[in-house]
Motif scaffolding. Structure first.
Motif, PDB file in Angstrom:
ATOM      1  N   VAL A   2      32.876 -29.364  -9.741  1.00 14.00           N
ATOM      2  CA  VAL A   2      33.019 -30.819  -9.733  1.00 14.00           C
ATOM      3  C   VAL A   2      32.229 -31.376 -10.912  1.00 14.00           C
ATOM      4  CG1 VAL A   2      32.691 -32.952  -8.424  1.00 14.00           C
ATOM      5  CG2 VAL A   2      33.204 -30.819  -7.216  1.00 14.00           C
ATOM      6  N   LYS A   3      32.939 -31.938 -11.895  1.00 16.41           N
ATOM      7  CA  LYS A   3      32.295 -32.481 -13.093  1.00 16.41           C
ATOM      8  C   LYS A   3      31.361 -31.451 -13.737  1.00 16.41           C
ATOM      9  CE  LYS A   3      34.060 -36.615 -13.326  1.00 16.41           C
ATOM     10  NZ  LYS A   3      34.828 -37.066 -14.511  1.00 16.41           N
TER      11      LYS A   3
ATOM     12  N   ALA B  68      30.375 -40.918 -11.218  1.00 16.41           N
ATOM     13  CA  ALA B  68      31.568 -40.152 -11.590  1.00 16.41           C
ATOM     14  C   ALA B  68      31.643 -38.846 -10.804  1.00 16.41           C
ATOM     15  CB  ALA B  68      31.557 -39.863 -13.095  1.00 16.41           C
ATOM     16  N   LEU B  69      30.490 -38.201 -10.612  1.00 18.68           N
ATOM     17  CA  LEU B  69      30.430 -36.955  -9.833  1.00 18.68           C
ATOM     18  C   LEU B  69      30.894 -37.192  -8.399  1.00 18.68           C
ATOM     19  CD1 LEU B  69      29.149 -33.926  -9.652  1.00 18.68           C
ATOM     20  CD2 LEU B  69      27.250 -35.131  -8.575  1.00 18.68           C
TER      21      LEU B  69
ATOM     22  N   LYS C 193      32.617 -39.723  -7.228  1.00 17.53           N
ATOM     23  CA  LYS C 193      34.008 -40.180  -7.193  1.00 17.53           C
ATOM     24  C   LYS C 193      34.961 -38.991  -7.244  1.00 17.53           C
ATOM     25  CE  LYS C 193      37.390 -43.077  -9.607  1.00 17.53           C
ATOM     26  NZ  LYS C 193      37.624 -43.966 -10.783  1.00 17.53           N
ATOM     27  N   GLU C 194      34.694 -38.056  -8.165  1.00 17.55           N
ATOM     28  CA  GLU C 194      35.550 -36.864  -8.271  1.00 17.55           C
ATOM     29  C   GLU C 194      35.491 -36.049  -6.988  1.00 17.55           C
ATOM     30  OE1 GLU C 194      38.076 -33.879  -9.648  1.00 17.55           O
ATOM     31  OE2 GLU C 194      37.698 -35.868 -10.496  1.00 17.55           O
TER      32      GLU C 194
ATOM     33  N   LEU D 206      37.436 -38.029  -4.144  1.00 18.86           N
ATOM     34  CA  LEU D 206      38.873 -38.203  -4.357  1.00 18.86           C
ATOM     35  C   LEU D 206      39.626 -36.877  -4.344  1.00 18.86           C
ATOM     36  CD1 LEU D 206      39.107 -40.962  -7.133  1.00 18.86           C
ATOM     37  CD2 LEU D 206      39.634 -41.179  -4.700  1.00 18.86           C
ATOM     38  N   ARG D 207      38.939 -35.796  -4.692  1.00 16.97           N
ATOM     39  CA  ARG D 207      39.623 -34.503  -4.723  1.00 16.97           C
ATOM     40  C   ARG D 207      39.991 -34.080  -3.313  1.00 16.97           C
ATOM     41  NH1 ARG D 207      37.004 -29.503  -7.911  1.00 16.97           N
ATOM     42  NH2 ARG D 207      36.921 -31.101  -9.528  1.00 16.97           N
TER      43      ARG D 207
ATOM     44  N   THR E 146      41.946 -31.303 -10.969  1.00 17.30           N
ATOM     45  CA  THR E 146      41.055 -32.424 -10.696  1.00 17.30           C
ATOM     46  C   THR E 146      41.710 -33.402  -9.731  1.00 17.30           C
ATOM     47  OG1 THR E 146      41.957 -33.695 -12.542  1.00 17.30           O
ATOM     48  CG2 THR E 146      40.083 -32.246 -13.009  1.00 17.30           C
ATOM     49  N   ALA E 147      40.927 -34.380  -9.273  1.00 12.49           N
ATOM     50  CA  ALA E 147      41.475 -35.415  -8.399  1.00 12.49           C
ATOM     51  C   ALA E 147      42.584 -36.185  -9.106  1.00 12.49           C
ATOM     52  CB  ALA E 147      40.361 -36.363  -7.953  1.00 12.49           C
ATOM     53  N   TYR E 148      42.408 -36.459 -10.406  1.00 12.92           N
ATOM     54  CA  TYR E 148      43.421 -37.189 -11.172  1.00 12.92           C
ATOM     55  C   TYR E 148      44.742 -36.423 -11.188  1.00 12.92           C
ATOM     56  CZ  TYR E 148      45.548 -39.919 -14.937  1.00 12.92           C
ATOM     57  OH  TYR E 148      46.391 -40.729 -15.656  1.00 12.92           O
TER      58      TYR E 148
END
Length: 233
Positions: free
Chosen positions: A29-30, A130-131, A133-134, A137-138, A155-157
């Protein structure tokens, strides 16, 4: 130490250990090998087959993201066997935690040698946000901790883009608003407009369909997702 031992071989034993303690655990993650969260507590664990200055610098940098940062190495690592006392002092002095994983042929054992303490520098709120959030959301644990970008990247995106692509594959040209309503993706219109992976073709104003590139790559990513899920079970 087994000749073909990889950093990612440390991941599942540590994940199972932390999961049994009530943590939610995800890998890569990140750029953090392992992130574990329980209530408001965040742990970051960096995996290495041995200990060197690069690992120490990397681990100390992680204090901008979490209070509790661990280094995890195999118990069979030469530096741990030969310099165990000095190594424990050094890591404690840096405020880091140390985890060793005893890799046996049929079983792996995880031992927390020391917990982080004393060193609590100022957090980088932007990077920490950001960490988290990722992480949140993942969907699921999509990457083994210690894996490289060539075998990872879900990634989540990209997961959200895959959901949109899967919907378009089964639908006529559709608007972002319709996709949002159908699969609950509030940023569907933005995904279509940005078209980061070139998966979407604009048919007319506000209407999109799945591109040929999207159709081909969707098949590959669904296979990767299936393989990743099998590796983490």
């Amino acid at each position: 130490m087994p000749i073909k031992l990889q950093e990612s071989d440390l991941y599942l034993p540590i994940k199972h250990f932390l999961s049994n303690l009530g943590y939610q655990v995800k890998g890569e993650v990140k750029n953090c090998d392992i992130v574990a969260i329980k209530d408001q507590e965040v742990l970051i664990i960096e995996l290495k087959l041995t200990l060197n200055i690069t690992l120490l610098l990397q681990a100390v940098e992680r204090f901008t993201l979490a209070d509790n940062v661990y280094i995890a190495i195999p118990k069979q690592a030469t530096i741990y066997k030969n310099k165990q006392k000095q190594l424990k002092k050094l890591i404690a002095r840096l405020g880091l935690g140390l985890i060793v994983v005893d890799i046996q042929k049929t079983q792996q054992y995880v031992e927390v040698i020391n917990d982080p303490k004393d060193y609590t520098p100022k957090k980088n709120k932007r990077k920490q946000k950001a960490l988290l959030k990722e992480f949140n959301l993942r969907q699921g644990d999509t990457q083994k901790g210690g894996s490289t970008n060539s075998t990872a990247g879900l990634t989540a995106y990209r997961q959200r883009a895959i959901r949109i692509a899967e919907y378009l594959l089964q639908s006529p040209p559709t608007s972002g608003a319709s996709i949002n309503k159908a699969i609950d993706e509030p940023q569907a219109t933005q995904f279509l407009y940005n078209n980061h992976y070139a998966w979407f073709d604009k048919i007319q104003r506000g209407l999109y369909t799945l591109s040929e590139k999207g159709k081909l790559e969707l098949i590959d990513w669904k296979k990767k997702t299936k393989n990743i899920n099998q590796l983490n079970n």
